[in-house]
Enzyme design. Structure first.
Site, PDB file in Angstrom:
ATOM      1  N   GLN A 131      25.645  29.197 -58.202  1.00  0.00           N
ATOM      2  CA  GLN A 131      25.297  30.483 -57.975  1.00  0.00           C
ATOM      3  C   GLN A 131      26.189  31.408 -58.151  1.00  0.00           C
ATOM      4  OE1 GLN A 131      22.372  32.201 -54.845  1.00  0.00           O
ATOM      5  NE2 GLN A 131      23.887  32.285 -53.773  1.00  0.00           N
ATOM      6  N   GLN A 155      13.059  34.166 -56.962  1.00  0.00           N
ATOM      7  CA  GLN A 155      14.099  33.099 -57.112  1.00  0.00           C
ATOM      8  C   GLN A 155      13.418  31.775 -56.565  1.00  0.00           C
ATOM      9  OE1 GLN A 155      17.088  35.208 -54.896  1.00  0.00           O
ATOM     10  NE2 GLN A 155      17.592  33.165 -53.965  1.00  0.00           N
ATOM     11  N   GLY A 178      28.541  31.236 -41.797  1.00  0.00           N
ATOM     12  CA  GLY A 178      28.745  31.197 -43.209  1.00  0.00           C
ATOM     13  C   GLY A 178      28.723  32.549 -43.744  1.00  0.00           C
ATOM     14  N   HIS A 179      27.795  33.301 -43.315  1.00  0.00           N
ATOM     15  CA  HIS A 179      27.570  34.897 -43.828  1.00  0.00           C
ATOM     16  C   HIS A 179      28.634  35.571 -43.240  1.00  0.00           C
ATOM     17  CE1 HIS A 179      23.141  33.135 -43.798  1.00  0.00           C
ATOM     18  NE2 HIS A 179      23.283  33.396 -45.132  1.00  0.00           N
ATOM     19  N   HIS A 203      24.053  33.035 -40.225  1.00  0.00           N
ATOM     20  CA  HIS A 203      24.790  31.863 -39.472  1.00  0.00           C
ATOM     21  C   HIS A 203      26.334  32.248 -39.738  1.00  0.00           C
ATOM     22  CE1 HIS A 203      25.465  30.216 -43.488  1.00  0.00           C
ATOM     23  NE2 HIS A 203      24.026  30.217 -43.470  1.00  0.00           N
ATOM     24  N   ARG A 209      18.950  26.905 -43.984  1.00  0.00           N
ATOM     25  CA  ARG A 209      17.790  25.776 -44.129  1.00  0.00           C
ATOM     26  C   ARG A 209      18.139  24.695 -43.023  1.00  0.00           C
ATOM     27  NH1 ARG A 209      15.195  25.841 -49.294  1.00  0.00           N
ATOM     28  NH2 ARG A 209      16.132  27.370 -50.652  1.00  0.00           N
ATOM     29  N   MET A 227      19.799  35.984 -47.795  1.00  0.00           N
ATOM     30  CA  MET A 227      18.292  36.046 -47.415  1.00  0.00           C
ATOM     31  C   MET A 227      18.136  36.025 -45.894  1.00  0.00           C
ATOM     32  SD  MET A 227      16.870  34.079 -50.730  1.00  0.00           S
ATOM     33  CE  MET A 227      17.232  32.532 -50.126  1.00  0.00           C
ATOM     34  N   GLY A 278      29.217  32.758 -51.244  1.00  0.00           N
ATOM     35  CA  GLY A 278      29.970  31.683 -50.843  1.00  0.00           C
ATOM     36  C   GLY A 278      30.067  30.519 -51.703  1.00  0.00           C
TER      37      GLY A 278
HETATM   38  P1  AMP Z   1      21.756  33.002 -48.382  1.00  0.00           P
HETATM   39  O1  AMP Z   1      21.343  33.629 -47.232  1.00  0.00           O
HETATM   40  O2  AMP Z   1      21.508  31.544 -48.064  1.00  0.00           O
HETATM   41  O3  AMP Z   1      21.360  33.412 -49.428  1.00  0.00           O
HETATM   42  O4  AMP Z   1      23.380  32.954 -48.530  1.00  0.00           O
HETATM   43  C1  AMP Z   1      23.888  34.498 -48.760  1.00  0.00           C
HETATM   44  C2  AMP Z   1      25.285  34.272 -48.998  1.00  0.00           C
HETATM   45  O5  AMP Z   1      25.996  33.458 -47.823  1.00  0.00           O
HETATM   46  C3  AMP Z   1      25.552  33.363 -50.296  1.00  0.00           C
HETATM   47  O6  AMP Z   1      26.777  33.940 -50.819  1.00  0.00           O
HETATM   48  C4  AMP Z   1      25.890  32.027 -49.838  1.00  0.00           C
HETATM   49  O7  AMP Z   1      26.704  31.366 -50.866  1.00  0.00           O
HETATM   50  C5  AMP Z   1      26.830  32.299 -48.682  1.00  0.00           C
HETATM   51  N1  AMP Z   1      26.846  31.105 -47.413  1.00  0.00           N
HETATM   52  C6  AMP Z   1      25.784  30.426 -47.296  1.00  0.00           C
HETATM   53  N2  AMP Z   1      26.185  29.314 -46.416  1.00  0.00           N
HETATM   54  C7  AMP Z   1      27.541  29.318 -46.369  1.00  0.00           C
HETATM   55  C8  AMP Z   1      28.412  28.702 -45.851  1.00  0.00           C
HETATM   56  N3  AMP Z   1      28.112  27.465 -45.070  1.00  0.00           N
HETATM   57  N4  AMP Z   1      29.918  29.141 -45.982  1.00  0.00           N
HETATM   58  C9  AMP Z   1      30.294  30.037 -46.685  1.00  0.00           C
HETATM   59  N5  AMP Z   1      29.303  30.946 -47.453  1.00  0.00           N
HETATM   60  C10 AMP Z   1      27.938  30.817 -47.158  1.00  0.00           C
END
Ligand code: AMP
Length: 271
Positions: A150, A57, A32-33, A30, A183, A26, A144
């Protein structure tokens, strides 16, 4: 790297490829992505990232409106990843071009954790993942474990319906052990500091439950202590089995699942 802004171009562009790794996001990109993207680049011939803040959602309109989007910033980060092939930035009408109403419903046993507190949230997630997977036809989807429920629900749903594997990737944390999250961009420096302190104490619970008999009773007590000490609202703090997400009082094969509000910002983690 090619930026794709609509479904016609998406279909034409992806048509020649049958080994596509897909990272749905979304935005608010960062590390994580980025870890998911790098994994996909390693394991697939082509990698596509999507950026779409899916209104369906969000159970809370305020949360949707304040979601930290910054496409320009996201693109400048993603452009630095040399082997990333495609970025898909659809409009609402691209995703919902098929106007049929979704009949996806959660089973009763799945209405726990975030599903219990965010009514309709995972129905929206599964619907958008169904649509994205139909469009992109990826061989693998990378998600993630930070959002473990999820990942659990999407994997069960997608692997049953499509010839696609859903790969869970480890949670990336900052140097103070706070799980990265879009967030977190909503917090100022002092607030981030606070959340890091709180998060560290939550992570300590993992050691404390090692020799505890009734882990969930202990967590209920800790929940009250955290709430009154830090003035936060905890939605849930529960130890659950990682195979099927049922409540568990065993240390092995389980994780502590946590959701709380800090100054109106909803943060989740599991460890
Ligand atoms: P989001 O943009 O928050 O919907 O996250 C997109 C993807 O990145 C989802 O599969 C999340 O689980 C994953 N994600 C978000 N934060 C992290 C993190 N800190 N470490 C690993 N994956 C992450």
């Amino acid at each position: 790297m090619k930026i794709i802004l609509n479904n016609n171009i998406l279909r034409k562009t992806l048509n020649p490829f049958n080994d596509i790794g897909f990272v749905p996001t979304m935005g608010g990109i960062h590390d994580g992505h980025i870890s998911l993207i790098k994994k996909s680049i390693q394991l697939n011939k082509k990698t596509i990232v999507s950026i779409f803040v899916n209104p369906k959602q969000f159970n809370d309109i305020k949360d949707f409106k304040s979601y930290p989007s910054n496409i320009k910033n996201d693109l400048s980060i993603l452009k630095k990843i040399r082997q990333l092939d495609f970025i898909y930035i659809p409009k609402f009408n691209d995703i919902y071009e098929d106007k049929k109403k979704s009949h996806i419903r959660l089973k009763k046993k799945d209405k726990i954790l975030c599903a219990k507190h965010r009514k309709g949230h995972f129905e929206g997630v599964l619907d958008v993942m169904n649509r994205l997977t139909t469009l992109i036809k990826p061989k693998k989807i990378y998600m993630g474990k930070k959002d473990f429920q999820q990942f659990f629900l999407v994997r069960n749903f997608i692997e049953q319906k499509f010839n696609t594997k859903v790969i869970g990737c480890k949670t990336i944390r900052n140097k103070n052990k706070l799980a990265l999250s879009s967030r977190n961009f909503l917090l100022n420096k002092q607030e981030l500091n606070d959340v890091e302190k709180i998060s560290k104490l939550f992570l300590n619970l993992k050691n404390k439950i090692k020799n505890t008999n009734n882990i969930n009773r202990f967590l209920q007590k800790s929940k009250k202590e955290f709430e009154s000490f830090f003035k936060i609202k905890i939605e849930y703090l529960e130890n659950r089995n990682t195979k099927n997400l049922t409540i568990s009082n065993k240390y092995q094969k389980s994780k502590i699942f946590l959701s709380y509000y800090y100054k109106g910002i909803r943060l989740i983690d599991n460890f």
